[in-house]
Design an enzyme around this catalytic site. Structure first.
Site, short mmCIF file in Angstrom:
data_model
loop_
_atom_site.label_atom_id
_atom_site.label_comp_id
_atom_site.label_asym_id
_atom_site.label_seq_id
_atom_site.Cartn_x
_atom_site.Cartn_y
_atom_site.Cartn_z
N ARG A 258 0.86 -1.19 0.00
CA ARG A 258 0.00 0.00 0.00
C ARG A 258 0.90 1.23 0.00
O ARG A 258 1.74 1.40 0.88
CB ARG A 258 -0.90 -0.01 1.23
CG ARG A 258 -1.86 1.17 1.32
CD ARG A 258 -2.65 1.13 2.63
NE ARG A 258 -3.39 -0.12 2.75
CZ ARG A 258 -3.41 -0.86 3.85
NH1 ARG A 258 -2.71 -0.51 4.92
NH2 ARG A 258 -4.11 -1.96 3.89
N ARG B 101 -1.01 6.19 9.63
CA ARG B 101 -1.02 5.68 8.25
C ARG B 101 -1.31 6.78 7.24
O ARG B 101 -1.32 7.96 7.59
CB ARG B 101 -2.01 4.53 8.17
CG ARG B 101 -1.64 3.38 9.12
CD ARG B 101 -2.50 2.16 8.91
NE ARG B 101 -2.08 1.05 9.76
CZ ARG B 101 -2.59 -0.17 9.68
NH1 ARG B 101 -3.54 -0.45 8.80
NH2 ARG B 101 -2.17 -1.13 10.49
N LYS C 275 -2.65 0.56 15.16
CA LYS C 275 -2.71 1.43 13.98
C LYS C 275 -3.42 2.74 14.32
O LYS C 275 -4.27 2.80 15.21
CB LYS C 275 -3.42 0.73 12.84
CG LYS C 275 -4.85 0.30 13.13
CD LYS C 275 -5.41 -0.51 11.99
CE LYS C 275 -6.82 -1.03 12.31
NZ LYS C 275 -7.37 -1.87 11.24
N LYS D 116 -5.14 6.32 12.34
CA LYS D 116 -5.58 6.86 11.05
C LYS D 116 -6.00 8.31 11.21
O LYS D 116 -6.67 8.67 12.17
CB LYS D 116 -6.73 6.03 10.50
CG LYS D 116 -6.35 4.57 10.24
CD LYS D 116 -7.53 3.75 9.73
CE LYS D 116 -7.12 2.30 9.47
NZ LYS D 116 -8.28 1.49 8.99
N CYS E 208 -14.52 -4.28 0.62
CA CYS E 208 -13.09 -4.48 0.82
C CYS E 208 -12.60 -5.57 -0.13
O CYS E 208 -13.38 -6.19 -0.85
CB CYS E 208 -12.80 -4.86 2.27
SG CYS E 208 -13.39 -6.51 2.72
N CYS F 140 -6.87 -11.64 1.00
CA CYS F 140 -6.76 -11.20 2.40
C CYS F 140 -6.80 -12.40 3.34
O CYS F 140 -7.76 -13.18 3.31
CB CYS F 140 -7.90 -10.24 2.74
SG CYS F 140 -7.85 -9.71 4.46
N CYS G 124 -14.67 -9.43 6.76
CA CYS G 124 -14.42 -9.69 8.18
C CYS G 124 -14.75 -8.43 8.95
O CYS G 124 -15.03 -7.38 8.35
CB CYS G 124 -12.97 -10.13 8.40
SG CYS G 124 -11.79 -8.76 8.45
N CYS H 205 -12.14 -2.45 7.12
CA CYS H 205 -11.50 -1.86 5.94
C CYS H 205 -12.49 -1.24 4.96
O CYS H 205 -12.19 -0.22 4.35
CB CYS H 205 -10.64 -2.90 5.23
SG CYS H 205 -9.26 -3.50 6.22
#
Length: 572
Positions: free
Chosen positions: A85, A155, A216, A218, A436, A442, A481, A485
């Site tokens: 990414r 990110r 993470k 964002k 996603c 994935c 899931c 995302c």
């Protein structure tokens, strides 16, 4: 002030840290033994800690799950490869850069595609180990990197595209870039490993700390009234406040996030809290110290409760805000008024205040590839070869051909139509649906999403047509899931994968993206949720109030309860 992580006194000092804290501590500032793994011919993957550490360099190790059983029969390891990414703050990419990534995808990736993502950037899928270093060096040669697009760091920073108000967008974009640069890791591990940079000793990470963030993180910059970046999906958001078309500061929203875990009531999606307004000159300082408080107060014991949203709910939003003010030496002012009215992309041509023209293309699922009768990738390449402006990737997985002079409009539109990049038959519903990646690449996916979405949208289009509202739409999102995302937890109808062909169905988000939906059906297939949606859409059409969206309708009618406070309401 030391940036070394010290367990907050309010947490159990005797609790055992998650293993990710060990591997970050022992990684020598994210270097690990990645270089040795690259030279290992016995496996196509990365071993031990390096499997996690490559994420800090913008990559995830994956394999093609469609062929995994067959390879196992042949006593072969899974066909390991990486997804990369890129770091593209605000999603802006030059035509020359586009041509470079197009060439690499065609020649060096297993799938040949460029995937536009909800993080307003592109991904390569299916890059084998022998091509990984070449990939990074190619990106570097055109001014792109993948530093900190995954892992426990801040990110890729999103920014509303808003091509019409060009001056305001330019200012917001510049702040998105400044924030991205300011919060980057200081370690030179990326350059050393992938770009053959000179090896230097790293002695500190001034903002992120030696063990980086607990989870993470964002960040977005958004320009009302468009909420295309879905601020409530993100830890930190800067909502642009303008005066006579000039950016004067930001309202700061903290603590949004959508990921959860099936069956764990201690996890939930959560909206961000509005901390207040700041003038422009305090932007980087506030960004730094929202990060530093989360760094020091976040949960490093249980990664499922490590994100900023849980830190706010554990210690209280007021306490978190007060600590940010104390560290930054800045007081938040009362929030300035703003309103979100929509969050979709404006398709087709629009003219900016600078007289330039911008063409927004709908890219279903964000997957740019040549399909039979629809050579999207070739079309983008041909446009890039003549385009004089730039491309803008949106947070809804679409592509804007931006900055087109009037005399080039006809040529670009003709190329777009010839290659299937413009299809007048695409419905509003299709343009308001998103998924996603999910299967087959994935490793977390429990159900189909990207490959299933076109078929599902056709079914929903049929239901809308059946009830006489074919020109209307419902914000629909499907994810493989519960990790968030595809931002299904801000949809009017969100399907979250539970198993092959099985989904949890959530209802009750809204058009503006300011409300979390609630569980309506659990672990069901098409045979259950499509008839249920048929009945609900029929009821909506018959009983809705003027311009009432589907999500507002199901809340008003009590079909699902409104989620006001996620910690108490989401699982109730």
């Amino acid at each position: 002030m030391s940036t070394e992580y010290k367990p907050n006194s309010k947490l159990d000092p005797n609790a055992k840290f998650a293993d990710n804290e060990r591997l970050k501590t022992q990684s020598n500032y994210l270097r690990g033994t990645i270089e040795a793994d690259l030279k290992d011919p016995l496996t196509g993957g990365f071993t031990a800690d390096n499997f996690q550490l490559i994420r800090f360099h913008g990559m995830y190790q994956q394999d093609d799950r469609d062929i995994r059983p067959e390879r196992a029969k042949q006593k072969l390891e899974p066909l390991h490869n990486v997804m990369l990414r890129a770091r593209m703050p605000g999603g802006i990419i030059k035509p020359s850069q586009w041509l470079a990534i197009d060439k690499f995808a065609e020649e060096k990736s297993m799938y040949g595609s460029i995937r536009l993502t909800t993080r307003q950037t592109f991904q390569f899928h299916g890059v084998l180990k022998p091509n990984i270093k070449e990939m990074h060096q190619m990106l570097n040669s055109v001014g792109i990197d993948s530093i900190a697009t995954a892992g426990d760091v801040n990110r890729n920073v999103l920014c509303t595209t808003n091509p019409v108000e060009s001056q305001l967008h330019q200012e917001a974009y510049e702040w998105a870039t400044k924030i991205s640069e300011h919060l980057l890791p200081h370690t030179k591990a990326y350059a050393e490993i992938w770009l053959n940079g000179e090896k230097t000793e790293t002695t500190e990470e001034p903002i992120l700390g030696s063990t980086y963030l607990p989870r993470k993180f964002k960040t977005t910059v958004t320009i009302p009234p468009n909420n295309e970046v879905d601020v409530h999906a993100n830890d930190l958001n800067f909502v642009a406040i303008a005066d006579n078309g000039k950016l004067v500061g930001f309202n700061v929203l903290v603590g949004g996030g959508l990921a959860m875990t099936h069956g764990d009531v201690n996890t939930y999606p959560r909206k961000a809290d509005d901390f207040g307004f700041i003038p422009l000159e305090h932007t980087l300082k506030i960004a730094e110290h929202v990060v530093s408080v989360q760094r020091d107060w976040g949960n490093r014991v249980n990664r499922k409760n490590a994100k900023t949203k849980y830190t706010l709910d554990t210690f209280g939003a007021d306490a978190f805000k007060a600590e940010v003010q104390k560290r930054a030496g800045v007081e938040f002012e009362p929030s300035r008024p703003y309103e979100f009215t929509h969050r979709g992309d404006r398709f087709g041509w629009v003219e900016g205040i600078d007289g330039k023209h911008h063409l927004t293309l709908f890219i279903e699922n964000g997957r740019i590839l040549d399909y039979p009768g629809k050579p999207l990738k070739t079309g983008c390449r041909k446009i890039a070869q003549i385009h004089q402006g730039d491309f803008r990737m949106t947070a809804n997985q679409n592509l804007i051909i931006a900055g087109v002079p009037a005399d080039q409009k006809a040529t670009i539109e003709q190329l777009a139509r010839e290659h299937g990049l413009i299809n007048d038959e695409h419905t509003v519903q299709r343009k308001n649906s998103m998924a996603c990646v999910a299967l087959p690449t994935c490793p977390l996916a429990m159900a189909e999403a990207e490959r299933y979405l076109p078929e599902l949208v056709t079914q929903v289009e049929g239901l809308l047509d059946k009830h006489g509202v074919a020109d209307d739409s419902i914000i629909l999102r499907v994810v493989g899931c519960p990790n968030g995302c595809g931002r299904a937890m801000l949809a009017e109808i969100g399907l979250v994968g539970k198993g092959l062909g099985k989904y949890n169905v959530y209802l009750g988000g809204n058009r503006e993206g300011t409300r979390v939906p609630k569980l309506y059906l659990e672990n069901v297939g098409e045979d259950v949720y499509l008839p249920a949606l048929d009945e609900l859409i029929g009821q909506w059409v018959q009983e809705r109030q003027s311009d009432e969206c589907f999500g507002d309708f199901v809340i008003r009618k009590g079909i699902v309860a409104e989620v006001k406070v996620s910690k108490t309401d989401f699982h109730a």
